[in-house]
Motif scaffolding. Structure first.
Motif, short mmCIF file in Angstrom:
data_model
loop_
_atom_site.label_atom_id
_atom_site.label_comp_id
_atom_site.label_asym_id
_atom_site.label_seq_id
_atom_site.Cartn_x
_atom_site.Cartn_y
_atom_site.Cartn_z
N ARG A 209 0.71 -1.25 0.11
CA ARG A 209 0.09 0.03 0.13
C ARG A 209 0.88 1.05 0.01
O ARG A 209 1.68 1.28 1.00
CB ARG A 209 -0.82 0.18 1.15
N GLN A 210 0.78 2.05 -1.09
CA GLN A 210 1.64 3.20 -1.20
C GLN A 210 1.14 4.22 -0.19
O GLN A 210 -0.07 4.63 -0.14
CB GLN A 210 1.42 3.73 -2.54
N ILE A 211 2.13 4.83 0.58
CA ILE A 211 1.53 5.82 1.56
C ILE A 211 1.87 7.05 1.10
O ILE A 211 1.03 7.95 0.94
CB ILE A 211 2.55 5.55 2.86
N TYR A 216 6.18 2.95 1.28
CA TYR A 216 4.99 2.10 1.18
C TYR A 216 4.64 1.25 2.64
O TYR A 216 5.70 1.08 3.32
CB TYR A 216 5.37 0.65 0.44
N GLU A 217 3.42 0.82 2.86
CA GLU A 217 3.20 -0.31 3.91
C GLU A 217 3.40 -1.58 3.25
O GLU A 217 2.71 -1.73 2.30
CB GLU A 217 2.04 0.04 4.41
N LYS A 226 6.49 -0.46 7.54
CA LYS A 226 6.56 0.84 7.02
C LYS A 226 7.84 0.97 6.25
O LYS A 226 8.90 0.85 7.23
CB LYS A 226 6.08 1.90 7.69
#
Length: 423
Positions: A209-211, A216-217, A226
Motif C-alpha cells: 500500500r503506497q503511503i 510503502y506499507e 512501513k
C-alpha cells in the motif's frame, strides 16, 4: 537420482536468518532473498541503511540456487543487430554492464571471503554446425577490436585442447568464470546478515500500500512494515501483488542434470579445457564440470514449467542430448535432476528502475548469476541517492496476450526448433 538442485544439496546451511519479529519501520524492504536481494542488502548496509529482506521460502531457493553456475561476460544477443536497433553506444553500454557484472561477483567473493570455488575458466561458445563458426567469427570481428579484448577464436583444428565433441570451432570469452552458486548465495546472505541486514525466510509478501512518494506499507504473512523505499528482487515470482511485473516477464522452464563423479581420465579426454560451455543453437545446451568433477548439463529440454514429473521427463531428454554429444558418457549415472524458472523479458534484456515508487531489478533472461548480483549493487546505490550509470531503465511494455500462464511457450519452442533445423 535426486530430484533437487545439486547446488542447494551441497551448500552449507544458512543460519543467519532473523529470529526476531519484523520491525514496524525500516529504511528499505527488499522483497526476494536471491542474489539480487542479498547483493542489494549487503550494499545498503555498507551505506548504513536499515534493511529487511523478505523471502517467501529459503534464501536462494529458486533461480539463484537452480542455475548452471556460469558467470559469463558478453550479451546473449547479436551485438551488431542490437546496435542497429537501439544505437551502438547504448548497446556498448549494455555489453560493458555484463563484463562489469563478472567483476562485481569477483570483488564480492574476495572482499567477503566467500568460499564458493570461484574460478576464471572462460566461456567457450561452441559452433554446433560448420556454418555457425562463420557467424561466431563475425561476432569476434565486431567486438574484439574496440569492445571486448577478452575474445579469442578457436578454430576446429585446435578444439582438441579444449573439448572433444561434435563441434566445429568456437568463440572463447576469456574473463568468464564459474562458481558454486549454493555456497556463494549462502556466503552472500551471511555477509549481509553480519552487517546487520534482517533476513526473514518463509515470510511471503501479501500486499503493498503506497503511503506517499516512495514510502510503502509492506504487508506480509507475519505483519506489516512501513518502508521508506521498497526494492522488488523477485524474479518471475508467481505470488503476491505484482501483476504489473508478471505481465512483462515470461517464466520459462530450464532443466539440469548432474552426473556421478567422473574419472579424471575421462575428464582429460572430453573436457581438457575445463571451461563453461554453451552451444550455438537457439535451443542449445550449456554445461560445465562441478568442483567435485561431475558434469552439469542443462538446457530448455521442454517448453514446460518445473515440477517433479516435468523435471524427470526433461532429465531423460537432457541425458539423451548429453550422450549424443559425448558417447563415452553412455554408462555414466545421473545423480541429480532439477528444474527452475527463468524470468524472461520479451527482448531478453534485464530491466532495473522504478515504477510508481517501487524500485526493481528483474528479467535476467538466463544470465542472472552475474547480472543479479551486479544490478542488486547498482540499485542499492540508486536507493541511496547515488545513481549508477546503468543502461537498463528502459521502456517496458506488457507482453501482448500474457495475463496468466504463458500459454504460448510451446509455439515459441516450435519456432526456435524450426530455426535450428533451417540455420
Amino acid at each position: 537420482m535426486k530430484l533437487q538442485s545439486y547446488w542447494l544439496d551441497t551448500a552449507p546451511s544458512f543460519d543467519g536468518a532473523a529470529i526476531t519479529p519484523l520491525p514496524t519501520e525500516v529504511d528499505v524492504v527488499v522483497v526476494g532473498g536471491g542474489f539480487t536481494g542479498l547483493s542489494a542488502a549487503l550494499r545498503l548496509r555498507q551505506q548504513n541503511r536499515s534493511v529487511v529482506v523478505l523471502e517467501a521460502d529459503r534464501v536462494i531457493g529458486e533461480a539463484s540456487g537452480r542455475n548452471g553456475g556460469q558467470c559469463n561476460g558478453g550479451l546473449a544477443h547479436d551485438f551488431a543487430a542490437l546496435a542497429a536497433e537501439i544505437g551502438r553506444e547504448r548497446a556498448r553500454a549494455m555489453y560493458q554492464s555484463y563484463l562489469d557484472a563478472v567483476e562485481t561477483v569477483a570483488s564480492i567473493v574476495a572482499e567477503q571471503h566467500i568460499d564458493c570455488d570461484f574460478t576464471r575458466c572462460g566461456k567457450l561458445k561452441l559452433a554446433a554446425k560448420p556454418e555457425h563458426y562463420g557467424k561466431l567469427e563475425q561476432v569476434y570481428r565486431e567486438l574484439a577490436a574496440e569492445i571486448d579484448p577478452h575474445l579469442e577464436m578457436v578454430p576446429a583444428q585446435e578444439m582438441g585442447s579444449e573439448i572433444n565433441g561434435p563441434f566445429f570451432g568456437g568463440l572463447l570469452q576469456k574473463n568468464s568464470a564459474q562458481l558454486h552458486v549454493g555456497k556463494f548465495g549462502v556466503g552472500l546472505a551471511h555477509a549481509a546478515a553480519r552487517l546487520g541486514a534482517q533476513i526473514h525466510e518463509y515470510t511471503p509478501l501479501t500486499g503493498l500500500r503506497q503511503i506517499a512518494g516512495q514510502a510503502y506499507e509492506v504487508q506480509t504473512s507475519k505483519g506489516n512494515i512501513k518502508a521508506s523505499q521498497v526494492l522488488l528482487a523477485t524474479g518471475g515470482c508467481a505470488t503476491g501483488p505484482l501483476a504489473y511485473f508478471r505481465r512483462r516477464l515470461i517464466p520459462v522452464g530450464s532443466f539440469i542434470i548432474v552426473t556421478e563423479v567422473l574419472p579424471q581420465s575421462l575428464i582429460d579426454q572430453l573436457f581438457p579445457g575445463g571451461r563453461n560451455y554453451v552451444t550455438s543453437k537457439n535451443i542449445g545446451n550449456y554445461f560445465r564440470l562441478t568442483p567435485d568433477n561431475r558434469l552439469l548439463f542443462g538446457g530448455r529440454a521442454r517448453f514446460a514449467m518445473s515440477n517433479p514429473r516435468s523435471d524427470e521427463k526433461s532429465g531423460v531428454i537432457l541425458r539423451a542430448a548429453m550422450v549424443a554429444m559425448f558417447p563415452a558418457l553412455r554408462e555414466v549415472r545421473i545423480d541429480y535432476c532439477w528444474g527452475g524458472s527463468v524470468d524472461m523479458s520479451a527482448d531478453r534484456l534485464p530491466r532495473a528502475g522504478q515504477h510508481k515508487g517501487l524500485f526493481y531489478a528483474l528479467g535476467y533472461s538466463g544470465h542472472g548469476v552475474q547480472m543479479s548480483v551486479h544490478l542488486g549493487q547498482q540499485m542499492a546505490n540508486t536507493l541511496c541517492g547515488k545513481p549508477s550509470l546503468q543502461p537498463w531503465e528502459n521502456a517496458w511494455p506488457p507482453i501482448p496476450g500474457h495475463v496468466g500462464k504463458p500459454w504460448f511457450l510451446p509455439l515459441v519452442g516450435a519456432y526456435y526448433t524450426l530455426r535450428d533445423k533451417l540455420s
